[in-house]
Design an enzyme around this catalytic site. Structure first.
Site, mmCIF file in Angstrom:
data_model
loop_
_atom_site.group_PDB
_atom_site.id
_atom_site.type_symbol
_atom_site.label_atom_id
_atom_site.label_comp_id
_atom_site.label_asym_id
_atom_site.label_seq_id
_atom_site.Cartn_x
_atom_site.Cartn_y
_atom_site.Cartn_z
ATOM 1 N N LYS A 94 1.408 15.117 34.912
ATOM 2 C CA LYS A 94 1.876 15.919 33.911
ATOM 3 C C LYS A 94 0.911 17.418 34.017
ATOM 4 O O LYS A 94 1.430 18.042 33.276
ATOM 5 C CB LYS A 94 0.990 15.133 32.719
ATOM 6 C CG LYS A 94 1.606 13.976 32.223
ATOM 7 C CD LYS A 94 1.151 13.668 30.919
ATOM 8 C CE LYS A 94 2.092 12.447 30.241
ATOM 9 N NZ LYS A 94 2.098 11.142 31.000
ATOM 10 N N GLU A 116 1.274 17.043 20.604
ATOM 11 C CA GLU A 116 0.846 15.832 19.926
ATOM 12 C C GLU A 116 0.382 15.224 21.193
ATOM 13 O O GLU A 116 0.953 15.367 22.304
ATOM 14 C CB GLU A 116 1.999 15.183 19.245
ATOM 15 C CG GLU A 116 2.935 14.433 20.036
ATOM 16 C CD GLU A 116 3.882 15.558 21.014
ATOM 17 O OE1 GLU A 116 3.925 16.521 20.435
ATOM 18 O OE2 GLU A 116 4.461 14.925 21.849
ATOM 19 N N SER A 384 3.243 8.528 40.226
ATOM 20 C CA SER A 384 3.049 9.470 39.299
ATOM 21 C C SER A 384 1.525 9.792 38.659
ATOM 22 O O SER A 384 1.252 10.771 38.425
ATOM 23 C CB SER A 384 3.801 9.311 38.025
ATOM 24 O OG SER A 384 3.600 7.944 37.395
HETATM 25 C C1 LIG Z 1 2.796 10.044 31.043
HETATM 26 C C2 LIG Z 1 2.959 9.118 32.242
HETATM 27 C C3 LIG Z 1 3.990 8.935 32.581
HETATM 28 C C4 LIG Z 1 5.459 8.888 31.932
HETATM 29 O O1 LIG Z 1 6.058 10.185 31.492
HETATM 30 P P1 LIG Z 1 7.293 10.647 32.160
HETATM 31 O O2 LIG Z 1 7.554 11.888 31.234
HETATM 32 O O3 LIG Z 1 8.377 9.264 31.908
HETATM 33 O O4 LIG Z 1 6.975 10.640 33.710
HETATM 34 C C5 LIG Z 1 4.325 8.360 33.847
HETATM 35 N N1 LIG Z 1 3.176 8.259 34.752
HETATM 36 C C6 LIG Z 1 1.989 8.391 34.148
HETATM 37 C C7 LIG Z 1 0.934 8.247 35.073
HETATM 38 C C8 LIG Z 1 1.675 9.090 33.143
HETATM 39 O O5 LIG Z 1 0.625 9.507 32.822
#
Ligand SMILES: *Cc1c(COP(=O)(O)O)cnc(C)c1O
Length: 400
Positions: A94, A116, A384
């Site tokens: 993010k 938000e 992610s």
């Molecule tokens: C917020 C989040 C997601 C989901 O958000 P996407 O917009 O679908 O990528 C996925 N993995 C992590 C670690 C997150 O913090």
């Protein structure tokens, strides 16, 4: 009319029939201003140079690709590789788009960034980026979520953001969105809204994708350099869809690469309200200012959703994902809470990497598929984020 996926969206923000700006006229004007600024500013060399320097020295990019050898050996099939977005500053992907948005706010001369947050992940990443760039940041969060997500609330306060508790209605994400947009519309000249995924009205699905696309550009080159070819499969979890678009975008033109978006099946896609597999079982509709696949009740209101990973429980999904599903370029699959927990524990114990529960969905898909594939096949998973935020919850759930 078929559009070239590399050149999307069109000038009105459409990906095929999805996307657009389904918002009241006063909000459309604000979105058009951001879209125009984006075109003008983000392509400029001074903007790109500043963002590239922050990606390198602040986020720690490029993030490495790790070959999960022990996991691959145990499964006895395809090789699994992890794009380590969990190693970024703040522990997830993010920060990539939050830095882009905060920097855009600075270049536009905005005095405040408004957003938000649901579970608080977007809030923490944005508060971080705003502290760095030196712009005040106001985050609206449902009172129910504030009580549930204590560590993120504390971090946002330490980072100096103004956290606004929202107590109306169910006091969760939807009410926080409404509250934040109301405040934004009172002064759109001096403030800017920062959306947390590839969702919402144009230009956000495009803008957030472009800021995240660094992930796929790096990964494609890293993989090619090391293996002399591209991966056979690239997998990522899909909530709103930003980390998935981040890694997919660089591979869209590579017909040989199987792209897989992994949605949360929660307690089962056959249980209404107990999953968030929007593309797998939803249908085209409207939500939050865009056309996209949605999960709806019979009366057309957004359905209740659930996932063990709070970052994935959203009843809509990015418009570009909706389009990529329809044209068949991305294969959308789902993984339930149980399989996700199993992947979370397995990756922790076999590789010493504790993944975010969101990311564990993509790992689970790879673990399910690898044994069916030959040893010469390669699966690249976008990891992610890291799982520190989920550790206590999982330990309690499993009685560890
Ligand atoms: C917020 C989040 C997601 C989901 O958000 P996407 O917009 O679908 O990528 C996925 N993995 C992590 C670690 C997150 O913090």
């Amino acid at each position: 009319m078929t559009q070239n996926p590399q050149a999307m969206p069109d000038a009105q923000g459409f990906f095929g029939p999805y996307g657009g700006q389904l918002v009241p006229p006063e909000l459309k004007q604000c979105m058009d201003e951001i879209a125009a600024a984006y075109e003008e500013i983000v392509k400029r060399k001074d903007f790109q140079d500043e963002l590239a320097a922050l990606f390198a020295d602040y986020v720690g990019r490029p993030s490495p690709i790790f070959h999960a050898r022990r996991l691959s050996d145990q499964l006895g099939g395809a090789q699994i590789h992890l794009k380590r977005e969990d190693l970024n500053h703040t522990g997830a992907h993010k920060i990539n788009h939050c830095l882009g948005e905060a920097l855009l706010a600075k270049f536009m001369g905005k005095k405040k960034v408004i957003a938000e947050t649901g579970a608080g992940q977007h809030g923490v990443a944005l508060a971080t980026a705003c502290a760095l760039v030196g712009i005040p940041c106001e985050i609206h969060m449902g009172q129910v979520d504030i009580e549930k997500e204590h560590p993120n609330v504390t971090k946002m306060r330490i980072l100096g953001c103004n956290l606004v508790p929202v107590t109306r209605g169910a006091a969760t994400l939807k009410e926080a969105v409404d509250s934040a947009f109301e405040v934004y519309l009172q002064d759109p000249v001096n403030t800017i809204y920062a959306i947390g995924s590839v969702v919402g009205p144009h230009p956000f699905p495009m803008m957030v994708r472009d800021f995240q696309s660094i992930v796929g550009r790096e990964a494609r080159e890293q993989f090619q350099t090391r293996h002399g070819k591209l991966p056979d499969h690239v997998a990522a979890c899909v909530g709103g869809g930003s980390n998935a678009m981040g890694i997919f975008t660089a591979f869209l033109g590579d017909a040989s690469v199987h792209l897989v978006g992994v949605e949360p099946a929660g307690e089962g896609v056959d249980k209404p309200g107990r999953h968030a597999a929007t593309l797998s079982v939803g249908k085209p509709g409207e939500i939050h200012g865009m056309k996209c696949y949605v999960l709806e009740n019979a009366d057309g209101t957004p359905a209740a959703v659930h996932s063990i990973a709070s970052g994935l429980d959203y009843p809509g999904v990015g418009p570009q994902h909706s389009y990529l599903k329809d044209i068949g370029r991305v294969d959308y699959q789902s993984v339930d809470d149980k399989e996700c927990l199993n992947a979370f524990m397995t990756l922790s114990r076999v590789e010493g990497i504790i993944p975010a529960l969101e990311s564990a969905h993509a790992v689970a898909w790879a673990m399910r598929e690898a044994p069916k594939l030959g040893k010469g096949q390669h699966i690249l998973v976008n990891l992610s984020g890291r799982g520190d935020k989920d550790a206590d919850y999982v330990a309690r759930k499993l009685g560890l």
